[in-house]
Design an enzyme around this catalytic site. Sequence first.
Site, PDB file in Angstrom:
ATOM      1  N   ASN A  31      31.469  23.084  27.921  1.00  0.00           N
ATOM      2  CA  ASN A  31      31.333  24.378  28.580  1.00  0.00           C
ATOM      3  C   ASN A  31      31.516  25.420  27.475  1.00  0.00           C
ATOM      4  O   ASN A  31      32.631  25.683  27.037  1.00  0.00           O
ATOM      5  CB  ASN A  31      32.418  24.497  29.659  1.00  0.00           C
ATOM      6  CG  ASN A  31      32.314  25.799  30.430  1.00  0.00           C
ATOM      7  OD1 ASN A  31      31.507  26.676  30.097  1.00  0.00           O
ATOM      8  ND2 ASN A  31      33.137  25.933  31.448  1.00  0.00           N
ATOM      9  N   ARG A  42      27.269  22.648  30.723  1.00  0.00           N
ATOM     10  CA  ARG A  42      27.258  23.602  31.820  1.00  0.00           C
ATOM     11  C   ARG A  42      26.367  24.770  31.413  1.00  0.00           C
ATOM     12  O   ARG A  42      26.572  25.380  30.361  1.00  0.00           O
ATOM     13  CB  ARG A  42      28.675  24.101  32.079  1.00  0.00           C
ATOM     14  CG  ARG A  42      28.683  25.128  33.157  1.00  0.00           C
ATOM     15  CD  ARG A  42      30.018  25.737  33.366  1.00  0.00           C
ATOM     16  NE  ARG A  42      29.906  26.676  34.472  1.00  0.00           N
ATOM     17  CZ  ARG A  42      30.742  27.672  34.669  1.00  0.00           C
ATOM     18  NH1 ARG A  42      31.765  27.859  33.870  1.00  0.00           N
ATOM     19  NH2 ARG A  42      30.569  28.477  35.683  1.00  0.00           N
ATOM     20  N   HIS A  70      28.544  29.110  40.833  1.00  0.00           N
ATOM     21  CA  HIS A  70      29.552  28.098  41.219  1.00  0.00           C
ATOM     22  C   HIS A  70      28.901  26.925  41.952  1.00  0.00           C
ATOM     23  O   HIS A  70      29.578  26.212  42.708  1.00  0.00           O
ATOM     24  CB  HIS A  70      30.636  28.684  42.157  1.00  0.00           C
ATOM     25  CG  HIS A  70      31.523  29.709  41.531  1.00  0.00           C
ATOM     26  ND1 HIS A  70      31.916  30.837  42.215  1.00  0.00           N
ATOM     27  CD2 HIS A  70      32.106  29.773  40.323  1.00  0.00           C
ATOM     28  CE1 HIS A  70      32.700  31.563  41.448  1.00  0.00           C
ATOM     29  NE2 HIS A  70      32.832  30.938  40.280  1.00  0.00           N
ATOM     30  N   LEU A  88      37.560  30.015  45.547  1.00  0.00           N
ATOM     31  CA  LEU A  88      38.363  31.220  45.281  1.00  0.00           C
ATOM     32  C   LEU A  88      39.149  31.029  43.992  1.00  0.00           C
ATOM     33  O   LEU A  88      40.183  30.358  43.954  1.00  0.00           O
ATOM     34  CB  LEU A  88      39.332  31.474  46.445  1.00  0.00           C
ATOM     35  CG  LEU A  88      38.729  31.495  47.855  1.00  0.00           C
ATOM     36  CD1 LEU A  88      39.810  31.701  48.905  1.00  0.00           C
ATOM     37  CD2 LEU A  88      37.665  32.578  47.971  1.00  0.00           C
ATOM     38  N   GLY A 106      36.844  34.161  39.496  1.00  0.00           N
ATOM     39  CA  GLY A 106      35.563  34.500  40.108  1.00  0.00           C
ATOM     40  C   GLY A 106      35.531  33.782  41.450  1.00  0.00           C
ATOM     41  O   GLY A 106      35.975  32.643  41.528  1.00  0.00           O
ATOM     42  N   ARG A 141      36.376  41.741  39.470  1.00  0.00           N
ATOM     43  CA  ARG A 141      35.060  42.219  39.919  1.00  0.00           C
ATOM     44  C   ARG A 141      35.151  42.771  41.334  1.00  0.00           C
ATOM     45  O   ARG A 141      35.863  42.221  42.171  1.00  0.00           O
ATOM     46  CB  ARG A 141      34.037  41.081  39.914  1.00  0.00           C
ATOM     47  CG  ARG A 141      33.716  40.551  38.547  1.00  0.00           C
ATOM     48  CD  ARG A 141      32.530  39.567  38.645  1.00  0.00           C
ATOM     49  NE  ARG A 141      32.511  38.704  37.494  1.00  0.00           N
ATOM     50  CZ  ARG A 141      32.504  37.371  37.553  1.00  0.00           C
ATOM     51  NH1 ARG A 141      32.487  36.741  38.707  1.00  0.00           N
ATOM     52  NH2 ARG A 141      32.493  36.676  36.453  1.00  0.00           N
ATOM     53  N   ARG A 161      49.020  34.835  41.953  1.00  0.00           N
ATOM     54  CA  ARG A 161      50.445  34.440  41.931  1.00  0.00           C
ATOM     55  C   ARG A 161      51.343  35.664  41.777  1.00  0.00           C
ATOM     56  O   ARG A 161      52.316  35.846  42.498  1.00  0.00           O
ATOM     57  CB  ARG A 161      50.718  33.491  40.760  1.00  0.00           C
ATOM     58  CG  ARG A 161      50.733  32.048  41.146  1.00  0.00           C
ATOM     59  CD  ARG A 161      50.698  31.204  39.934  1.00  0.00           C
ATOM     60  NE  ARG A 161      49.614  31.627  39.037  1.00  0.00           N
ATOM     61  CZ  ARG A 161      49.126  30.903  38.055  1.00  0.00           C
ATOM     62  NH1 ARG A 161      49.648  29.739  37.801  1.00  0.00           N
ATOM     63  NH2 ARG A 161      48.149  31.328  37.304  1.00  0.00           N
ATOM     64  N   GLY A 200      41.352  27.718  41.963  1.00  0.00           N
ATOM     65  CA  GLY A 200      42.744  28.114  41.706  1.00  0.00           C
ATOM     66  C   GLY A 200      43.475  28.714  42.899  1.00  0.00           C
ATOM     67  O   GLY A 200      44.570  28.287  43.255  1.00  0.00           O
ATOM     68  N   GLY A 250      42.097  29.063  46.209  1.00  0.00           N
ATOM     69  CA  GLY A 250      41.802  28.310  47.425  1.00  0.00           C
ATOM     70  C   GLY A 250      42.644  27.046  47.540  1.00  0.00           C
ATOM     71  O   GLY A 250      43.079  26.669  48.626  1.00  0.00           O
ATOM     72  N   GLU A 251      42.903  26.420  46.397  1.00  0.00           N
ATOM     73  CA  GLU A 251      43.685  25.171  46.416  1.00  0.00           C
ATOM     74  C   GLU A 251      45.184  25.420  46.501  1.00  0.00           C
ATOM     75  O   GLU A 251      45.923  24.590  47.006  1.00  0.00           O
ATOM     76  CB  GLU A 251      43.410  24.360  45.133  1.00  0.00           C
ATOM     77  CG  GLU A 251      42.013  23.786  45.063  1.00  0.00           C
ATOM     78  CD  GLU A 251      41.641  23.317  43.663  1.00  0.00           C
ATOM     79  OE1 GLU A 251      42.540  22.886  42.902  1.00  0.00           O
ATOM     80  OE2 GLU A 251      40.447  23.378  43.322  1.00  0.00           O
ATOM     81  N   GLU A 303      34.410  20.545  38.563  1.00  0.00           N
ATOM     82  CA  GLU A 303      33.045  20.774  38.090  1.00  0.00           C
ATOM     83  C   GLU A 303      32.697  19.854  36.921  1.00  0.00           C
ATOM     84  O   GLU A 303      31.579  19.365  36.813  1.00  0.00           O
ATOM     85  CB  GLU A 303      32.888  22.249  37.673  1.00  0.00           C
ATOM     86  CG  GLU A 303      32.890  23.181  38.871  1.00  0.00           C
ATOM     87  CD  GLU A 303      33.257  24.613  38.531  1.00  0.00           C
ATOM     88  OE1 GLU A 303      34.458  24.879  38.301  1.00  0.00           O
ATOM     89  OE2 GLU A 303      32.360  25.464  38.500  1.00  0.00           O
TER      90      GLU A 303
HETATM   91  P1  ADP Z   1      38.723  30.601  37.010  1.00  0.00           P
HETATM   92  O1  ADP Z   1      37.689  31.299  37.845  1.00  0.00           O
HETATM   93  O2  ADP Z   1      39.153  31.383  35.815  1.00  0.00           O
HETATM   94  O3  ADP Z   1      38.422  29.129  36.751  1.00  0.00           O
HETATM   95  P2  ADP Z   1      40.868  29.528  38.637  1.00  0.00           P
HETATM   96  O4  ADP Z   1      40.055  28.695  39.570  1.00  0.00           O
HETATM   97  O5  ADP Z   1      41.707  28.831  37.631  1.00  0.00           O
HETATM   98  O6  ADP Z   1      40.002  30.646  37.949  1.00  0.00           O
HETATM   99  O7  ADP Z   1      41.827  30.454  39.540  1.00  0.00           O
HETATM  100  C1  ADP Z   1      42.661  31.401  38.983  1.00  0.00           C
HETATM  101  C2  ADP Z   1      43.410  32.083  40.114  1.00  0.00           C
HETATM  102  O8  ADP Z   1      44.153  31.095  40.832  1.00  0.00           O
HETATM  103  C3  ADP Z   1      44.415  33.142  39.663  1.00  0.00           C
HETATM  104  O9  ADP Z   1      44.304  34.296  40.481  1.00  0.00           O
HETATM  105  C4  ADP Z   1      45.748  32.475  39.935  1.00  0.00           C
HETATM  106  O10 ADP Z   1      46.731  33.413  40.248  1.00  0.00           O
HETATM  107  C5  ADP Z   1      45.429  31.624  41.141  1.00  0.00           C
HETATM  108  N1  ADP Z   1      46.451  30.590  41.317  1.00  0.00           N
HETATM  109  C6  ADP Z   1      46.706  29.517  40.531  1.00  0.00           C
HETATM  110  N2  ADP Z   1      47.800  28.848  40.999  1.00  0.00           N
HETATM  111  C7  ADP Z   1      48.230  29.515  42.106  1.00  0.00           C
HETATM  112  C8  ADP Z   1      49.306  29.343  43.031  1.00  0.00           C
HETATM  113  N3  ADP Z   1      50.151  28.331  42.904  1.00  0.00           N
HETATM  114  N4  ADP Z   1      49.423  30.238  44.034  1.00  0.00           N
HETATM  115  C9  ADP Z   1      48.566  31.260  44.160  1.00  0.00           C
HETATM  116  N5  ADP Z   1      47.543  31.487  43.328  1.00  0.00           N
HETATM  117  C10 ADP Z   1      47.372  30.630  42.314  1.00  0.00           C
END
Ligand code: ADP
Length: 400
Positions: free
Chosen positions: A7, A90, A179, A208, A211, A240, A284, A330, A332-333, A385
Amino acid sequence: MKVLVLNVGSSSIKYQLFDMPSGEVAAKGKVERIGEPMGIVEQKSKAGDIRVEEKVADHGVGLDRVIECLTRGDKAPLKSVNEIGAVGHRVVHGGEKFTKTVLIDDEVVAEVQANSELAPLHNPPNLLGIKVARGHLPKVPQVAVFDTAFHQTMPETAYLYAVPMSLYHELKVRRYGFHGTSHRYVAARGAAMLTKPLEKVNLITCHLGNGSSIAAIRDGKSVDTSMGLTPLEGLVMGTRSGDIDPAIIFYLGRVKKMTNREIDDLLNKKSGLLGLSGKSNDVRELETLREKGDKDATRALDVFTYRIKKYIGSYTAALGRVDALVFTAGIGENSPLVRSLACAGLDVMGVSIDQAKNSGVVRGRETDISSTNSRSRVLVIPTDEEKMIASDTYALAKNS
Ligand code: ADP
């Protein structure tokens, strides 16, 4: 077969080495700050961890370092570069040409180049990665996996903007969506969790992260998604804006005398959760502030989750039947709060989550968080991914 997944960004190379077909990760690493006075090279594998700070002049040198980390010294997971059987890249924008993953040849390179105008920040470094990797590993099949490809099944009612058709015909102005590799991966996993064939399931997938995008999937195929010609449209994101009235742009130009470049910067880098809270783009941090009663963080999270809810509603209308709503990436999970706020009040559409299951999700584990009376399942599915790219690459390379 060992498959190297690359990537490549404007100043970084992120990579993973997969053992296929098992999908086991043999090594994971990154080269960052390429072209800066001091760069960083990092790799983790069972053979040991590597971290070096050194100048990495350009992407060619960067890929040299990646291959060295993988093949030289006692912390290398491979004995020789010849063990790399295929490389998966990618690529962000595949335009209308690429509807699926392809083996890279000169024609593909030319087409990716032609799409650079649509993704000026992403396609040029992706292309550079392809050129450098083909130069370094000339005998190895190389494969391109496009972020846009999965969404090429959208009907024109979903992908056309209501602007003169000449803009579409001459300039290819339309919705592409991004995505796609993540939406495709979680859709397949979602179908597996529902124990139904992918071709028989309707899903709404919410990716989520920093991006963010959401997709409506009918019979396993993407039929709508929130990102557009570029990743700026749709949900509120880390920095954004997502959807805005386009007239705001002219207003800023007229009243504040802002240039296109300044407005581009404002909407891509200073808006979203950061712009709304004035404090952070990181969910977070915003959650911690919200717990302390911070109004700015609360507002940002409320706007963010309200927008998600609106899209879930509109995609439910588009699909008719929704077998499952999927949360991934990040936020969503990992954020029970965001999932809970985004689903609040959706009982009316047959979506309801069990708060205990929602807050009990174990990181990295696929979990069904729906309440027993929910008509649609609500699933948390960790995205991967890179694994999807490795699997596509293996599928094409093993027969080439
Ligand atoms: P990218 O689009 O850069 O790949 P990610 O999928 O890693 O982003 O997501 C980053 C986001 O996930 C950030 O806003 C981060 O705060 C959030 N995040 C990661 N861990 C947690 C958590 N335990 N609780 C809430 N939000 C989280």
